[in-house]
Enzyme design. Structure first.
Site, mmCIF file in Angstrom:
data_model
loop_
_atom_site.group_PDB
_atom_site.id
_atom_site.type_symbol
_atom_site.label_atom_id
_atom_site.label_comp_id
_atom_site.label_asym_id
_atom_site.label_seq_id
_atom_site.Cartn_x
_atom_site.Cartn_y
_atom_site.Cartn_z
ATOM 1 N N SER A 1 8.413 50.080 -12.570
ATOM 2 C CA SER A 1 9.398 49.887 -11.512
ATOM 3 C C SER A 1 9.429 51.123 -10.619
ATOM 4 O O SER A 1 8.387 51.731 -10.351
ATOM 5 C CB SER A 1 10.763 49.601 -12.141
ATOM 6 O OG SER A 1 11.739 49.413 -11.167
ATOM 7 N N TYR B 1 10.484 45.945 -1.100
ATOM 8 C CA TYR B 1 10.115 46.720 -2.293
ATOM 9 C C TYR B 1 11.326 46.949 -3.194
ATOM 10 O O TYR B 1 11.263 46.738 -4.410
ATOM 11 C CB TYR B 1 9.509 48.043 -1.838
ATOM 12 C CG TYR B 1 8.942 48.919 -2.945
ATOM 13 C CD1 TYR B 1 7.742 48.593 -3.574
ATOM 14 C CD2 TYR B 1 9.586 50.094 -3.330
ATOM 15 C CE1 TYR B 1 7.213 49.405 -4.571
ATOM 16 C CE2 TYR B 1 9.062 50.910 -4.317
ATOM 17 C CZ TYR B 1 7.871 50.561 -4.941
ATOM 18 O OH TYR B 1 7.356 51.372 -5.924
ATOM 19 N N LYS C 1 11.658 45.445 -6.983
ATOM 20 C CA LYS C 1 11.737 46.293 -8.177
ATOM 21 C C LYS C 1 13.055 46.064 -8.924
ATOM 22 O O LYS C 1 13.096 46.118 -10.156
ATOM 23 C CB LYS C 1 11.569 47.770 -7.797
ATOM 24 C CG LYS C 1 10.154 48.137 -7.319
ATOM 25 C CD LYS C 1 9.085 47.877 -8.369
ATOM 26 C CE LYS C 1 7.745 48.516 -8.004
ATOM 27 N NZ LYS C 1 6.676 48.117 -8.953
HETATM 28 N N1 LIG Z 1 3.398 56.538 -6.407
HETATM 29 C C1 LIG Z 1 4.714 56.640 -6.537
HETATM 30 O O1 LIG Z 1 5.324 57.652 -6.158
HETATM 31 C C2 LIG Z 1 5.491 55.538 -7.183
HETATM 32 C C3 LIG Z 1 6.872 55.692 -7.287
HETATM 33 C C4 LIG Z 1 7.627 54.700 -7.892
HETATM 34 C C5 LIG Z 1 6.991 53.574 -8.391
HETATM 35 N N2 LIG Z 1 5.640 53.441 -8.273
HETATM 36 C C6 LIG Z 1 5.024 52.232 -8.849
HETATM 37 O O2 LIG Z 1 3.925 52.617 -9.664
HETATM 38 C C7 LIG Z 1 2.937 51.568 -9.672
HETATM 39 C C8 LIG Z 1 1.579 52.135 -9.303
HETATM 40 O O3 LIG Z 1 1.683 52.732 -8.024
HETATM 41 P P1 LIG Z 1 0.564 53.707 -7.425
HETATM 42 O O4 LIG Z 1 1.290 54.712 -6.646
HETATM 43 O O5 LIG Z 1 -0.401 54.115 -8.475
HETATM 44 O O6 LIG Z 1 -0.124 52.690 -6.394
HETATM 45 P P2 LIG Z 1 -1.603 52.610 -5.798
HETATM 46 O O7 LIG Z 1 -2.263 53.928 -5.822
HETATM 47 O O8 LIG Z 1 -1.458 51.903 -4.493
HETATM 48 O O9 LIG Z 1 -2.340 51.636 -6.837
HETATM 49 C C9 LIG Z 1 -1.928 50.305 -6.923
HETATM 50 C C10 LIG Z 1 -2.860 49.544 -7.835
HETATM 51 O O10 LIG Z 1 -2.475 48.157 -7.789
HETATM 52 C C11 LIG Z 1 -3.597 47.362 -7.451
HETATM 53 N N3 LIG Z 1 -3.219 46.185 -6.680
HETATM 54 C C12 LIG Z 1 -2.589 46.154 -5.473
HETATM 55 N N4 LIG Z 1 -2.515 44.885 -5.028
HETATM 56 C C13 LIG Z 1 -3.110 44.104 -5.982
HETATM 57 C C14 LIG Z 1 -3.360 42.714 -6.082
HETATM 58 N N5 LIG Z 1 -3.033 41.856 -5.096
HETATM 59 N N6 LIG Z 1 -3.990 42.250 -7.195
HETATM 60 C C15 LIG Z 1 -4.368 43.091 -8.195
HETATM 61 N N7 LIG Z 1 -4.159 44.424 -8.137
HETATM 62 C C16 LIG Z 1 -3.537 44.917 -7.041
HETATM 63 C C17 LIG Z 1 -4.469 48.311 -6.625
HETATM 64 O O11 LIG Z 1 -5.843 47.919 -6.615
HETATM 65 P P3 LIG Z 1 -6.520 47.030 -5.469
HETATM 66 O O12 LIG Z 1 -5.902 47.421 -4.150
HETATM 67 O O13 LIG Z 1 -7.953 47.345 -5.603
HETATM 68 O O14 LIG Z 1 -6.208 45.619 -5.865
HETATM 69 C C18 LIG Z 1 -4.298 49.617 -7.381
HETATM 70 O O15 LIG Z 1 -5.185 49.659 -8.492
HETATM 71 C C19 LIG Z 1 3.471 50.502 -8.720
HETATM 72 O O16 LIG Z 1 4.165 49.544 -9.452
HETATM 73 C C20 LIG Z 1 4.443 51.278 -7.840
HETATM 74 O O17 LIG Z 1 5.412 50.439 -7.264
HETATM 75 C C21 LIG Z 1 4.878 54.374 -7.668
#
Ligand SMILES: NC(=O)c1ccc[n+]([C@@H]2O[C@H](COP(=O)([O-])OP(=O)(O)OC[C@H]3O[C@@H](n4cnc5c(N)ncnc54)[C@H](OP(=O)(O)O)[C@@H]3O)[C@@H](O)[C@H]2O)c1
Length: 257
Positions: free
Chosen positions: A149, A165, A169
């Protein structure tokens, strides 16, 4: 398929499916799970990124199964569950990590279809994947479901321009806690993981948007957090999750922050 040899302190013999495992937090969670003995099914759309994660997983001596799929396709979760079971065996640990942060911007400018598509990806897809894999976990009397989340759920008014978003979440957390109550006592647990503010492609993508398109305040917030060096690494975030995962917590909100 493998026979489980789970010791309780590592994940040796356990099979994990991590969505969004091609980069960022999902990749770090997959590698951390491999380091603790799990075999990994890796899902995202980008096969090349999954191959890179698979190489890291195998460098820990763990098996990796690469599963390119688009969770935006409503049929995908059921198909994914079938393919993993047939090719790699039952999934003991499901980490629903894949998500998108778009659409961003003033809510009146958002296309309702884009809003609904992001809800499908961020809520309906993890729900469908969980429901498809849960029967095997319940049958074997052990399972872990983690839904990734965000800290925005604790402060829904703090991310102006992120209505889709924040709503998704929040719904994901409600879904998780409700499901946890339903499976209590079965050996299966469901918990929420809020990963902190993490230096990933998602954060870079937000900073790369035109301030006018997503709202200057939102753009400034993400740019400033990055400039201040306040983002943690994906590995830091993943370790925080893995430290909690072996326990019996159920229906908890695990927050890195
Ligand atoms: N980064 C932060 O600061 C942060 C903060 C709070 C929460 N989060 C949460 O943490 C999680 C990971 O975030 P992240 O920052 O690592 O994001 P990210 O770098 O954008 O990675 C997202 C991953 O999800 C995959 N994805 C996206 N759309 C998809 C689809 N339609 N089908 C299958 N796979 C899909 C992407 O691969 P493809 O595009 O190749 O499909 C990628 O592997 C998410 O749930 C995000 O909401 C992140």
């Amino acid at each position: 398929m493998t026979t489980s040899t789970f010791s309780g302190t590592t994940f040796s013999g356990r099979t994990a499916l991590v969505t969004g495992a091609g980069r960022g937090i999902g990749r770090a969670i997959a590698v951390e799970l491999a380091g603790r003995g799990a075999r990994l099914a890796l899902l995202s759309r980008s096969a090349g990124q999954l191959d890179e994660t698979a190489a890291l997983v195998r460098s820990h001596g763990s098996e990796a199964y690469v599963l390119p799929a688009d969770l935006g396709d409503r049929e995908a979760p059921a198909g994914v569950a079938r393919r993993v079971f047939d090719d790699f065996g039952p999934v003991d640990i499901l980490v629903n990590n894949a998500a998108v942060v778009w659409p961003l911007g003033p809510s009146v400018s958002i296309d309702p279809a884009a809003w609904a598509h992001s809800f499908d990806l961020n809520v309906s897809a993890p729900m469908a994947l969980t429901f498809a894999l849960l029967p095997d976990q319940l049958r074997q009397g052990w399972g872990r479901v983690v839904n990734v989340s965000s800290g925005v759920v604790a402060r829904p008014g703090s991310m102006i321009g992120g209505n889709a978003y924040v709503t998704a979440k929040t719904a994901l957390e409600a879904h998780t806690v409700n499901l946890a109550a339903e499976v209590r006592g079965t050996g299966v647990t469901a918990n929420v993981f809020r990963p902190g503010s993490v230096d990933t492609g998602m954060q870079a993508w937000i900073r790369g948007q035109e301030p006018e398109a997503i709202g200057p305040a939102l753009h400034e917030r993400f740019t400033r957090t990055y400039a201040e060096g306040a983002l943690i690494t994906p590995e830091h975030s993943a370790r925080a999750l893995l430290d909690r995962l072996p326990g019996d917590d159920n229906g908890q909100i695990w927050d890195v922050a």
